[in-house]
Design a protein around this motif. Structure first.
Motif, mmCIF file in Angstrom:
data_model
loop_
_atom_site.group_PDB
_atom_site.id
_atom_site.type_symbol
_atom_site.label_atom_id
_atom_site.label_comp_id
_atom_site.label_asym_id
_atom_site.label_seq_id
_atom_site.Cartn_x
_atom_site.Cartn_y
_atom_site.Cartn_z
ATOM 1 N N ILE A 34 0.838 -1.204 0.000
ATOM 2 C CA ILE A 34 0.000 0.000 0.000
ATOM 3 C C ILE A 34 0.871 1.252 0.000
ATOM 4 O O ILE A 34 0.581 2.237 -0.699
ATOM 5 N N LEU A 35 1.954 1.240 0.779
ATOM 6 C CA LEU A 35 2.846 2.399 0.838
ATOM 7 C C LEU A 35 3.460 2.714 -0.525
ATOM 8 O O LEU A 35 3.757 3.874 -0.827
ATOM 9 N N SER A 36 3.658 1.682 -1.352
ATOM 10 C CA SER A 36 4.265 1.889 -2.669
ATOM 11 C C SER A 36 3.239 2.272 -3.741
ATOM 12 O O SER A 36 3.602 2.529 -4.889
ATOM 13 N N LEU A 37 1.955 2.308 -3.361
ATOM 14 C CA LEU A 37 0.885 2.557 -4.322
ATOM 15 C C LEU A 37 0.922 3.987 -4.845
ATOM 16 O O LEU A 37 1.146 4.939 -4.092
ATOM 17 N N LYS A 38 0.683 4.138 -6.146
ATOM 18 C CA LYS A 38 0.546 5.463 -6.745
ATOM 19 C C LYS A 38 -0.883 5.944 -6.532
ATOM 20 O O LYS A 38 -1.835 5.225 -6.787
ATOM 21 N N GLU A 39 -1.027 7.186 -6.065
ATOM 22 C CA GLU A 39 -2.362 7.738 -5.833
ATOM 23 C C GLU A 39 -3.106 7.910 -7.162
ATOM 24 O O GLU A 39 -2.580 8.471 -8.115
ATOM 25 N N THR A 40 -4.339 7.399 -7.209
ATOM 26 C CA THR A 40 -5.118 7.420 -8.455
ATOM 27 C C THR A 40 -6.442 8.168 -8.325
ATOM 28 O O THR A 40 -7.191 8.260 -9.298
ATOM 29 N N ALA A 41 -6.731 8.700 -7.156
ATOM 30 C CA ALA A 41 -8.059 9.267 -6.904
ATOM 31 C C ALA A 41 -8.415 10.390 -7.867
ATOM 32 O O ALA A 41 -9.576 10.521 -8.266
ATOM 33 N N HIS A 42 -7.435 11.211 -8.228
ATOM 34 C CA HIS A 42 -7.730 12.391 -9.040
ATOM 35 C C HIS A 42 -7.187 12.288 -10.453
ATOM 36 O O HIS A 42 -7.034 13.295 -11.142
ATOM 37 N N GLN A 43 -6.904 11.045 -10.882
ATOM 38 C CA GLN A 43 -6.438 10.804 -12.245
ATOM 39 C C GLN A 43 -7.595 10.247 -13.072
ATOM 40 O O GLN A 43 -8.476 9.571 -12.559
ATOM 41 N N PRO A 44 -7.616 10.504 -14.394
ATOM 42 C CA PRO A 44 -8.673 9.937 -15.253
ATOM 43 C C PRO A 44 -8.515 8.428 -15.381
ATOM 44 O O PRO A 44 -7.402 7.888 -15.218
ATOM 45 N N LEU A 45 -9.616 7.719 -15.635
ATOM 46 C CA LEU A 45 -9.534 6.278 -15.891
ATOM 47 C C LEU A 45 -8.676 6.011 -17.114
ATOM 48 O O LEU A 45 -8.694 6.782 -18.082
ATOM 49 N N LYS A 46 -7.948 4.894 -17.085
ATOM 50 C CA LYS A 46 -7.089 4.534 -18.210
ATOM 51 C C LYS A 46 -7.945 4.166 -19.425
ATOM 52 O O LYS A 46 -8.929 3.442 -19.274
#
Length: 420
Positions: A408-420
């Protein structure tokens, strides 16, 4: 946004999980009916092994239904999964016991659980994908969490009905026919209703748009596929603490309390129902918060909590605490599990591209549930039997949190990024 599609998908998911969860709440009775032995612990282990077998089928269902959802649409996969779940549930309710047909009884029970598990494997990933692809960009977690929230409400309903039956029926009546009621209603009534509702939903705009996009180069596809597999393994690792904590504290615990803490089964089921209700509320609140502040802070907090809390909680359960205090403790646990369940569906879906989203989410969630959840009850009961310590189920949850936290600590934050 198609509100009817969202509503019917969520309602259908809740109805399906009433069917799947019924088994866990009558585990001690099923142990007597299908695995006759003088050793209660061995019978319970056998029952939970069959529960785990049902979840082993989830990855197979995830592959089948996930691919179906990516090729033919999310709606097609969701519609096909429902009658399969209903059939497995109905057959369990009609099944003769060991005393009536001998070894054929547990064999048929395994087959029905495999059918249920195969269906459930197609439900989660497609429902999450369906909801997130209908969601507004800034509310993806809130919409995706409805898959978990509706599933928990379905489970709450099953737990509450089981508790009501245990409270109002005599022990002999419950052992004789009472435990079958929820299975029969689930298979004969709930499943057809859910199928009818799903026939009325529309396909997601993202999937329809993807069908009109020109194929990309094979090399690009190969590179993307490798990254998707890596994302799948990361998702499985991150999910471990969520799945283990849910299945130990909110699925296995009623059997643990009645078998090892000498708590009446009706009380144990009502305590469990309180935890599930809190979890459902926490799912929605945490999802809404994560849409604002991001996914990682909440996921990190929950992983840390499940490193610290499981051992004291199991010590407390075995201390002879009163029912109100146990309810409070399960409210806390339900809230924590709900945070992860509210945030991670969107996190998982955001890790994958549209053309592979349904299959990838289905496979990652199905594998994690099969490995870490399906055998959570079996592992917990086996640890107690072989270590002699009633506190040993807490070690399993702590171990899962220690695995998930660094990922989890290595996870890239995706909350405010557009869907791929």
């Amino acid at each position: 946004m198609n509100k009817k599609a969202i509503f019917f998908t969520v309602l259908g998911n809740a109805l399906e999980w009433i069917d799947f969860a019924s088994y866990a709440y009558f585990a001690t009775i099923i142990a007597h009916q299908f695995f006759p032995t003088q050793d209660r612990s061995t019978a319970l282990i056998s029952t939970f092994a069959v529960f785990g077998v049902g979840l082993i089928a989830r990855p197979l269902g995830a592959v089948f239904f996930g691919r179906l959802g990516d090729v033919h649409g999310r709606k097609a996969a969701l519609m096909l999964a429902m009658p399969m779940m209903g059939l497995g549930t109905l057959l369990i309710g009609l099944m003769p016991t060991y005393e009536q047909v001998g070894i054929a009884a547990p064999i048929c029970l395994v087959i029905c659980r495999l059918l249920q598990g195969f269906s459930a494997g197609g439900e989660a990933g497609n429902a999450i994908t369906f909801l997130i692809e209908w969601a507004p960009p800034k509310r993806r977690a809130l919409y995706a969490c409805l898959q978990q929230a509706s599933g928990v409400f379905g489970t709450v309903f099953g737990s509450a009905v089981a508790a009501m039956l245990s409270t109002t029926m005599s022990h002999d009546a419950l052992e004789s026919f009472g435990w079958r009621i929820l299975f029969l209603v689930g298979g004969a009534v709930i499943a057809p209703v859910a199928f009818y509702l799903r026939a009325k939903i529309d396909e997601t705009p993202a999937f329809l748009a993807h069908q009109h996009i020109a194929p990309v180069k094979q090399k690009q596809r190969s590179t993307s596929t490798i990254s998707v597999w890596l994302a799948c393994f990361r998702a499985i690792g991150m999910t471990m603490v969520w799945i283990a904590s849910y299945y130990v504290f909110l699925s296995y615990l009623p059997a643990f309390l009645s078998t090892h803490a000498q708590i009446p089964s009706s009380v144990a089921l009502w305590v469990n129902t309180a935890g599930l209700l809190t979890m459902a509320t926490s799912i929605v609140l945490s999802a809404a918060i994560s849409d604002v502040i991001g996914r990682k802070p909440l996921l990190i907090a929950v992983a840390l909590a499940f490193i610290v809390l499981p051992y004291p909680l199991f010590t407390f359960f075995l201390s002879g605490a009163s029912a109100p205090l146990m309810v409070i403790s399960l409210i806390v646990v339900g809230a924590l599990v709900g945070v992860f369940a509210g945030v991670f569906p969107a996190t998982m879906a955001e890790m994958f591209p549209t053309r592979l989203r349904s299959g990838s989410v289905s496979l990652a969630f199905g594998l994690a549930t099969a490995v870490f959840g399906g055998f959570g009850s079996l592992i917990s009961e086996a640890l107690i039997k072989f270590t002699g310590s009633h506190l040993s189920p807490s070690y399993y949850v702590i171990f899962s949190a220690l695995i998930s936290l660094p990922i989890i600590l290595s996870l890239k934050e995706t909350a405010h990024q557009p869907l791929k």
